[in-house]
Design a protein around this motif. Structure first.
Motif, PDB file in Angstrom:
ATOM      1  N   ASP A  18      64.540  -7.797 -47.065  1.00  0.00           N
ATOM      2  CA  ASP A  18      64.904  -6.437 -46.668  1.00  0.00           C
ATOM      3  C   ASP A  18      65.288  -6.383 -45.193  1.00  0.00           C
ATOM      4  O   ASP A  18      64.709  -7.069 -44.355  1.00  0.00           O
ATOM      5  CB  ASP A  18      63.723  -5.495 -46.931  1.00  0.00           C
ATOM      6  CG  ASP A  18      64.158  -4.045 -46.992  1.00  0.00           C
ATOM      7  OD1 ASP A  18      65.372  -3.783 -47.017  1.00  0.00           O
ATOM      8  OD2 ASP A  18      63.277  -3.176 -47.022  1.00  0.00           O
ATOM      9  N   ARG A  19      66.282  -5.555 -44.897  1.00  0.00           N
ATOM     10  CA  ARG A  19      66.792  -5.442 -43.535  1.00  0.00           C
ATOM     11  C   ARG A  19      66.881  -3.974 -43.124  1.00  0.00           C
ATOM     12  O   ARG A  19      67.214  -3.098 -43.930  1.00  0.00           O
ATOM     13  CB  ARG A  19      68.180  -6.067 -43.435  1.00  0.00           C
ATOM     14  CG  ARG A  19      68.198  -7.593 -43.562  1.00  0.00           C
ATOM     15  CD  ARG A  19      67.569  -8.226 -42.324  1.00  0.00           C
ATOM     16  NE  ARG A  19      67.761  -9.669 -42.290  1.00  0.00           N
ATOM     17  CZ  ARG A  19      66.880 -10.555 -42.718  1.00  0.00           C
ATOM     18  NH1 ARG A  19      65.731 -10.130 -43.235  1.00  0.00           N
ATOM     19  NH2 ARG A  19      67.115 -11.845 -42.629  1.00  0.00           N
ATOM     20  N   ALA A  20      66.609  -3.705 -41.846  1.00  0.00           N
ATOM     21  CA  ALA A  20      66.698  -2.341 -41.333  1.00  0.00           C
ATOM     22  C   ALA A  20      68.109  -1.798 -41.458  1.00  0.00           C
ATOM     23  O   ALA A  20      68.307  -0.596 -41.664  1.00  0.00           O
ATOM     24  CB  ALA A  20      66.251  -2.315 -39.869  1.00  0.00           C
ATOM     25  N   ALA A  21      69.102  -2.677 -41.363  1.00  0.00           N
ATOM     26  CA  ALA A  21      70.498  -2.240 -41.481  1.00  0.00           C
ATOM     27  C   ALA A  21      70.769  -1.647 -42.852  1.00  0.00           C
ATOM     28  O   ALA A  21      71.568  -0.707 -42.993  1.00  0.00           O
ATOM     29  CB  ALA A  21      71.441  -3.414 -41.218  1.00  0.00           C
ATOM     30  N   PHE A  22      70.122  -2.170 -43.874  1.00  0.00           N
ATOM     31  CA  PHE A  22      70.307  -1.628 -45.221  1.00  0.00           C
ATOM     32  C   PHE A  22      69.732  -0.215 -45.304  1.00  0.00           C
ATOM     33  O   PHE A  22      70.306   0.662 -45.955  1.00  0.00           O
ATOM     34  CB  PHE A  22      69.631  -2.531 -46.257  1.00  0.00           C
ATOM     35  CG  PHE A  22      70.295  -3.872 -46.426  1.00  0.00           C
ATOM     36  CD1 PHE A  22      71.495  -4.168 -45.802  1.00  0.00           C
ATOM     37  CD2 PHE A  22      69.717  -4.845 -47.213  1.00  0.00           C
ATOM     38  CE1 PHE A  22      72.112  -5.401 -45.974  1.00  0.00           C
ATOM     39  CE2 PHE A  22      70.323  -6.088 -47.400  1.00  0.00           C
ATOM     40  CZ  PHE A  22      71.513  -6.364 -46.765  1.00  0.00           C
ATOM     41  N   GLU A  54      77.193  -2.432 -39.803  1.00  0.00           N
ATOM     42  CA  GLU A  54      76.054  -3.281 -39.448  1.00  0.00           C
ATOM     43  C   GLU A  54      75.506  -4.002 -40.675  1.00  0.00           C
ATOM     44  O   GLU A  54      75.175  -5.199 -40.621  1.00  0.00           O
ATOM     45  CB  GLU A  54      74.953  -2.438 -38.810  1.00  0.00           C
ATOM     46  CG  GLU A  54      73.770  -3.254 -38.325  1.00  0.00           C
ATOM     47  CD  GLU A  54      72.623  -2.401 -37.806  1.00  0.00           C
ATOM     48  OE1 GLU A  54      71.600  -2.976 -37.397  1.00  0.00           O
ATOM     49  OE2 GLU A  54      72.742  -1.147 -37.834  1.00  0.00           O
ATOM     50  N   ALA A  55      75.418  -3.297 -41.811  1.00  0.00           N
ATOM     51  CA  ALA A  55      74.918  -3.907 -43.038  1.00  0.00           C
ATOM     52  C   ALA A  55      75.868  -4.984 -43.552  1.00  0.00           C
ATOM     53  O   ALA A  55      75.433  -6.050 -44.018  1.00  0.00           O
ATOM     54  CB  ALA A  55      74.716  -2.834 -44.106  1.00  0.00           C
ATOM     55  N   VAL A  56      77.154  -4.734 -43.454  1.00  0.00           N
ATOM     56  CA  VAL A  56      78.159  -5.683 -43.944  1.00  0.00           C
ATOM     57  C   VAL A  56      78.075  -7.008 -43.198  1.00  0.00           C
ATOM     58  O   VAL A  56      78.278  -8.081 -43.770  1.00  0.00           O
ATOM     59  CB  VAL A  56      79.577  -5.072 -43.826  1.00  0.00           C
ATOM     60  CG1 VAL A  56      80.651  -6.128 -44.039  1.00  0.00           C
ATOM     61  CG2 VAL A  56      79.741  -3.937 -44.828  1.00  0.00           C
ATOM     62  N   GLU A  57      77.752  -6.950 -41.900  1.00  0.00           N
ATOM     63  CA  GLU A  57      77.673  -8.159 -41.088  1.00  0.00           C
ATOM     64  C   GLU A  57      76.305  -8.834 -41.161  1.00  0.00           C
ATOM     65  O   GLU A  57      76.132  -9.937 -40.642  1.00  0.00           O
ATOM     66  CB  GLU A  57      78.010  -7.826 -39.632  1.00  0.00           C
ATOM     67  CG  GLU A  57      79.454  -7.420 -39.409  1.00  0.00           C
ATOM     68  CD  GLU A  57      80.435  -8.497 -39.855  1.00  0.00           C
ATOM     69  OE1 GLU A  57      80.136  -9.699 -39.676  1.00  0.00           O
ATOM     70  OE2 GLU A  57      81.501  -8.130 -40.403  1.00  0.00           O
ATOM     71  N   ASN A  58      75.345  -8.205 -41.829  1.00  0.00           N
ATOM     72  CA  ASN A  58      74.000  -8.756 -41.904  1.00  0.00           C
ATOM     73  C   ASN A  58      73.968 -10.018 -42.761  1.00  0.00           C
ATOM     74  O   ASN A  58      74.734 -10.159 -43.710  1.00  0.00           O
ATOM     75  CB  ASN A  58      73.047  -7.696 -42.476  1.00  0.00           C
ATOM     76  CG  ASN A  58      71.604  -8.069 -42.283  1.00  0.00           C
ATOM     77  OD1 ASN A  58      71.029  -8.806 -43.071  1.00  0.00           O
ATOM     78  ND2 ASN A  58      71.007  -7.581 -41.211  1.00  0.00           N
ATOM     79  N   ASP A  59      73.053 -10.926 -42.435  1.00  0.00           N
ATOM     80  CA  ASP A  59      72.975 -12.186 -43.176  1.00  0.00           C
ATOM     81  C   ASP A  59      72.557 -11.998 -44.626  1.00  0.00           C
ATOM     82  O   ASP A  59      72.817 -12.855 -45.476  1.00  0.00           O
ATOM     83  CB  ASP A  59      72.009 -13.157 -42.482  1.00  0.00           C
ATOM     84  CG  ASP A  59      70.559 -12.675 -42.514  1.00  0.00           C
ATOM     85  OD1 ASP A  59      70.334 -11.446 -42.390  1.00  0.00           O
ATOM     86  OD2 ASP A  59      69.656 -13.517 -42.666  1.00  0.00           O
ATOM     87  N   GLN A  60      71.914 -10.861 -44.957  1.00  0.00           N
ATOM     88  CA  GLN A  60      71.486 -10.618 -46.334  1.00  0.00           C
ATOM     89  C   GLN A  60      72.545  -9.901 -47.163  1.00  0.00           C
ATOM     90  O   GLN A  60      72.372  -9.728 -48.372  1.00  0.00           O
ATOM     91  CB  GLN A  60      70.194  -9.806 -46.340  1.00  0.00           C
ATOM     92  CG  GLN A  60      68.988 -10.585 -45.847  1.00  0.00           C
ATOM     93  CD  GLN A  60      68.676 -11.787 -46.713  1.00  0.00           C
ATOM     94  OE1 GLN A  60      68.346 -11.660 -47.897  1.00  0.00           O
ATOM     95  NE2 GLN A  60      68.793 -12.980 -46.145  1.00  0.00           N
TER      96      GLN A  60
END
Length: 294
Positions: A224-228, A243-249
């Motif tokens: 889980d990521r804060a960006a999501f 930000e979510a699109v560039e996240n590693d997850q």
């Protein structure tokens, strides 16, 4: 070329609360839409979390408004399904939940063909959708059963909790019985497990090991990521949030969408199915960057 004209209906289902059903349904719909598919998202949860997250709390609380619950219960209202589809979201259309929903104890349980009505109602929809994604309630009620019988496609979201193995087996037993009673061929398209790597205990690791061993390549582990979460606050999926699109997850979750595309045959409806299935994460990211952000 796909020969079918009916949309693929997918039930995102697990009978425990807080396992990521709404997260998975919302972002599955967003991932399909990002590839050019027309998607209808249905909130079948009486709690209405998906509806509220998409900025439709006032619709959820309007008890005088025609709801999916009303339509499902009254055969004479099936054709009115088109009146409750909200089309003002840039990613997908939505059939919202409403406080008229009755949760675990619903008249659908005793209605004639009460477990098969959603599929019949979907046939009355005027618009041509490629996919219909159903966010099911945290139970195995008539709403969840309707989503499963309508499409025979299931995605199971989980979290690494002590009761998860037992609960998963209960779900499989329940839907095996449903399949036997209605001559269904249920396909489990993917299994997701959302976890927080900063709070990973030895006990949770054991559940994750079971998940990986049991579901193999169909199992998708999402850290889980804060960006999501910030994407959700924007009332949209991770597929419209830079930000979510560039996240590693992001590419990790996108595996769920890829699993769906590999195992389903939606109608063409002016979409290059082969290209959509083969779209790489980088190509998808570039496509998203070129579109205006929600």
């Amino acid at each position: 070329m796909s020969e079918t004209t009916q949309p693929e209906v997918i039930a995102v289902s697990f009978q425990k609360g807080g396992t990521g059903k709404t997260f998975t349904a919302l972002n599955l719909a967003g991932g399909l839409a990002a590839r050019g598919f027309d998607v209808l998202l249905i909130d079948l949860d009486p709690q209405g979390s998906l509806t509220a997250n998409l900025g439709k709390r006032e619709v959820y609380e309007d008890i005088d408004q025609l709801s999916l619950d009303n339509v499902l219960l009254d055969v004479n209202k099936w054709s009115e399904i088109n009146e409750i589809i909200l089309k003002d979201h840039e990613e997908f259309d939505l059939i919202p939940s409403n406080t008229t929903f009755n949760g675990n104890k619903t008249p659908l349980d005793s209605a004639d063909a009460g477990e098969n009505r959603l599929g019949k109602v979907i046939e009355q929809i005027d618009q041509d959708y490629h996919f219909i994604v159903c966010d099911c309630p945290p139970d195995l009620s008539a709403y969840s059963k309707n989503a499963v019988t309508a499409g025979e496609n299931v995605i199971v979201p989980m979290q690494p909790r002590s009761e998860m193995i037992h609960s998963a087996n209960l779900l499989f037993d329940h839907y095996e019985t449903l399949a036997m009673m209605h001559s269904l061929e249920i396909e489990y398209l993917a299994f997701t497990m959302t976890y927080d790597s900063t709070k990973l205990t030895k006990e949770k690791r054991k559940v994750i090991d079971w998940f990986e061993d049991t579901f193999d390549e169909k199992g998708v582990l999402v850290d889980d990521r804060a960006a999501f979460d910030r994407a959700k606050w924007n009332q949209a999926s991770i597929y419209t949030h830079s930000e979510a699109v560039e996240n590693d997850q992001f590419p990790v979750f996108d595996q769920v969408v890829q699993h769906v595309l590999e195992q389903t045959s939606p109608p063409d409806h002016d979409v290059d199915l082969k290209h959509a299935r083969n779209m790489s994460t980088e190509e998808l990211r570039e496509r998203i960057k070129e579109a205006p952000e929600a």
